[in-house]
Scaffold this active site. Structure first.
Site, PDB file in Angstrom:
ATOM      1  NE  ARG A 242      -5.708  -9.785  -9.151  1.00  0.00           N
ATOM      2  CZ  ARG A 242      -4.242  -9.597  -9.282  1.00  0.00           C
ATOM      3  NH1 ARG A 242      -3.768 -10.067 -10.426  1.00  0.00           N
ATOM      4  NH2 ARG A 242      -3.713  -8.692  -8.603  1.00  0.00           N
TER       5      ARG A 242
ATOM      6  CD  GLU B 245      -5.907  -5.231  -1.153  1.00  0.00           C
ATOM      7  OE1 GLU B 245      -5.108  -4.962  -0.548  1.00  0.00           O
ATOM      8  OE2 GLU B 245      -5.939  -5.532  -2.241  1.00  0.00           O
TER       9      GLU B 245
ATOM     10  CD  GLN C  19       3.249  -4.406   7.898  1.00  0.00           C
ATOM     11  OE1 GLN C  19       4.344  -4.567   8.009  1.00  0.00           O
ATOM     12  NE2 GLN C  19       3.056  -3.153   7.426  1.00  0.00           N
TER      13      GLN C  19
ATOM     14  N   GLY D 185      -0.653 -13.225  12.467  1.00  0.00           N
ATOM     15  CA  GLY D 185       0.174 -12.106  13.003  1.00  0.00           C
ATOM     16  C   GLY D 185      -0.746 -10.607  12.973  1.00  0.00           C
TER      17      GLY D 185
ATOM     18  CE1 TYR E 265      -2.781  -1.060  -0.688  1.00  0.00           C
ATOM     19  CE2 TYR E 265      -3.681  -2.232   0.941  1.00  0.00           C
ATOM     20  CZ  TYR E 265      -3.466  -2.039  -0.146  1.00  0.00           C
ATOM     21  OH  TYR E 265      -3.242  -3.074  -1.128  1.00  0.00           O
TER      22      TYR E 265
ATOM     23  CG  ASP F 124       0.916  -2.624  -2.132  1.00  0.00           C
ATOM     24  OD1 ASP F 124       1.568  -1.960  -3.240  1.00  0.00           O
ATOM     25  OD2 ASP F 124       0.698  -3.635  -2.689  1.00  0.00           O
TER      26      ASP F 124
ATOM     27  CB  CYS G 155       9.190  -3.409 -10.138  1.00  0.00           C
ATOM     28  SG  CYS G 155       9.909  -1.600  -9.604  1.00  0.00           S
TER      29      CYS G 155
ATOM     30  CB  CYS H 251       9.538  -3.161 -16.563  1.00  0.00           C
ATOM     31  SG  CYS H 251       8.768  -1.973 -15.825  1.00  0.00           S
TER      32      CYS H 251
END
Length: 356
Positions: free
Chosen positions: A27, A43, A48, A87, A126, A144, A196, A206
């Site tokens: 980032r 990304e 997963q 994976g 996505y 996501d 959240c 929040c």
């Protein structure tokens, strides 16, 4: 939705993000321009997979392949080895194919629109939305698991996943009436990851606590709505850890397509729900005095659990590798692209061989 509830505002979320944004290896810092290559790799890795698991892989991957050109020029074996353990190995194959397309067809520069990104290998709705928003500040939507949770709670969306995705995208687009789509996309992800959360969300912290319909109704943890999953039947099989007298171990590369495609395994059987362990030696790759391990290796894939019975044995120095297999020297096993399930089988077999 309660008509009396206030409406969520993007500015409230962005103000929260400016104070609480996470520092992540991929980032850009405030005021910096995002690197499309780093955004894209992160990304793909994060699909997963958790941030905690991805961080060390990402750092090593960037050191090994610092640019899209370097990744495109790398042998596929090197890419798969760098990915081993993460994976969902089709992601690594698609990553390599995409890097080649960017290098060969786009001069090493990623397209800066959702449509252009979507045309690349391995990039779906996505990823194209995430890269377009984060790397190029396009008003794009990246939905996501975190975003699904935030938005379905915020608007109390009753539709089950994945059918609710079009409505979630529509709600996010309606909130994009501002000039910081990249920060907004990352803010939504951070809100879902840190506030959240799936269980015990910290609603008091929040920025959207007032307009959140699920908080008003006290039903936060029931969103997003999901249909009950059907558990896959357990499959069974065997794996053979064969060590030559010089310490080399018999391995082979799986076919490029299919589950764990292009990864390295110790040879064994097919995986079936009706596999008969009594017939295991029919699947032995070479003749040996096999020692059967008492405890099977267990692994859970997305659609089914697996139990592998491991056999370990030593073979003479003159033993030749069958067609499609090879003996890898013991000190080079770490260079092979073993996925976790075969790494478990290999380690269990080697431990047993030390006792022989």
């Amino acid at each position: 939705m309660d008509a009396s509830a206030s409406q969520p505002r993007a500015t409230d979320l962005l103000a929260w993000y400016d104070r609480h944004r996470r520092v992540l290896p991929w980032r850009a810092l405030p005021g910096e321009r995002a690197d499309p290559y780093r955004v894209w790799v992160s990304e793909i890795m994060l699909q997963q997979t958790t941030i905690a698991a991805v961080k060390p892989y990402f750092e090593r991957f960037m050191a090994r392949f610092p640019s899209v050109e370097a990744l495109a020029a790398a042998p596929s074996e090197s890419v798969m080895q760098a990915w081993a353990g993460l994976g969902y190995y089709s992601r690594a194959r698609n990553l390599h194919a995409c890097a080649k397309a960017v290098a060969d067809q786009h001069g090493g520069r990623f397209p800066d629109t959702e449509e252009g990104l979507r045309a690349l290998p391995g990039i779906g709705a996505y990823t194209s939305g995430a890269v377009a928003a984060i790397a190029f500040d396009r008003p794009a939507v990246a939905v996501d698991g975190n975003v699904e949770r935030v938005i379905t709670r915020l608007f109390a969306i009753e539709d089950e996943m994945p059918g609710a995705k079009p409505l979630i995208r529509e709600r996010v687009l309606a909130l994009l009436s501002h000039g910081r789509p990249g920060d907004f996309a990352q803010a939504l992800m951070d809100l879902g990851a840190t506030i959240c959360t799936p269980r015990s969300p910290a609603c008091g912290l929040c920025p959207w606590r007032e307009p959140c319909q699920a908080r008003i109704d006290g039903t936060q943890e029931s969103f997003p709505r999901k249909a009950a999953k059907k558990a896959g039947k357990t499959r069974y099989g065997v794996a053979f850890v064969a060590m030559r007298e010089d310490g080399a171990v018999l391995v082979r590369t799986r076919p490029a397509k299919g589950l764990l495609g292009g990864m390295v395994e110790v040879p064994g059987s097919d995986w079936r729900a009706d596999y008969e362990l009594g017939d295991a030696l029919r699947d032995q790759p070479v003749s040996a005095r096999w020692r059967r391990l008492m405890l099977p290796v267990r692994h859970v894939f997305t659609h089914f659990p697996l139990e592998l019975t491991v056999f370990a044995g030593r073979v003479p120095l003159e033993t030749q590798a069958p067609e499609g297999m090879r003996f890898t020297p013991f000190n080079r096993l770490k260079e092979e692209a073993f996925p976790n399930v075969f790494l478990k089988a290999l380690e269990a077999g080697l431990e047993e061989l030390q006792r022989l």
